[in-house]
Design a protein around this motif. Structure first.
Motif: not given
Length: 248
Positions: A124-127, A152-153, A117-121, A146-147
């Motif tokens: 998308v530059d939302m960490l 992360v799925q 989840a952290l890697e996905a954030l 949302f992206l």
């Protein structure tokens, strides 16, 4: 085998047809736009093949299987306006929800799920907003979250309903780069899109829809003045410019 195969899909609201006898064969590894005028049934088609609304008739297959059989390999990004953004939860928790298709709703997420989840954030530059309440985000930031939840799925097929709606140019560029990366990884990405001018820039496949499928296939052979005119019922194609696909 097709990534997505739609057969004889018909949807109606209050006995009024919204989609009529739709057939689509979408190969694996394409980045495909679904375009058409307002009310053409674009979002309805996505929802119908995902069993979010019940069609009058028709079937959709994903990698040769039903949605129920293949749902773990399918990620969906709905329209931002269809979500209750006042729900009290954080950015991180929203993204982590994307893992529940793999772990189930009873089990707790593992440390590895949290890392993903952290890697996905980060992608998308939302960490830096991971602890922010989702209601405090801008429209573009919400779309990025949302992206990230879809990423992360780790799906094979991504269905996205107007992911560029209400975002700034920087966010749109960031999103399309992520979608192109997914495509280059062999993923199939299908996007409901409204900006005709960017269709040949962003996508390699297109489906033109207006109640029924007017045409679909590769951009170079399908996204023509004639097909767009049939779809929008107009011979004046100001959105695309006079030189669109003159070679076709």
């Amino acid at each position: 085998m097709y990534a997505i195969k739609v057969e004889d899909l018909t949807v109606s609201y209050d006995l009024k047809p919204v989609l009529w006898d739709v057939d689509l064969n979408i190969p694996s590894g394409v980045l495909m736009a679904i375009v058409g005028p307002n009310g053409a049934g674009k979002s309805t088609m996505i929802k119908a093949i995902l069993n979010l609304i019940k069609p009058v008739s028709g079937t959709a297959y994903f990698n040769g299987k039903t949605y129920k059989e293949e749902r773990k390999n399918i990620a969906y990004v709905p329209q931002r306006g269809s979500v209750d953004w006042d729900f009290p939860t954080t950015v991180f928790d929203v993204v982590l929800m994307g893992r529940y298709g793999h772990i189930g709703w009873i089990k707790r997420p593992s440390k590895q799920d949290e890392v993903l989840a952290l890697e996905a954030l980060e992608k998308v530059d939302m960490l830096k907003f991971k602890d922010r309440q989702i209601s405090e985000l801008s429209g573009g930031q919400q779309q990025r979250v949302f992206l990230a939840r879809a990423l992360v799925q780790d799906a094979n097929i991504y269905l996205m309903d107007e992911p560029f709606q209400g975002v700034d140019a920087k966010t749109e560029k960031a999103i399309i780069e992520i979608l192109k990366t997914l495509k280059n990884q062999g993923k199939t990405v299908v996007v409901v899109h409204h900006d005709l001018e960017t269709v040949p820039v962003y996508f390699d496949w297109v489906a033109l829809l207006n109640l029924k499928v007017i045409a679909y296939g590769e951009i170079k052979t399908t996204f023509t003045k004639e097909n767009i005119a049939k779809t929008y019922r107009s011979s004046t194609l100001k959105q695309t410019g006079d030189d669109l696909n003159d070679s076709n």
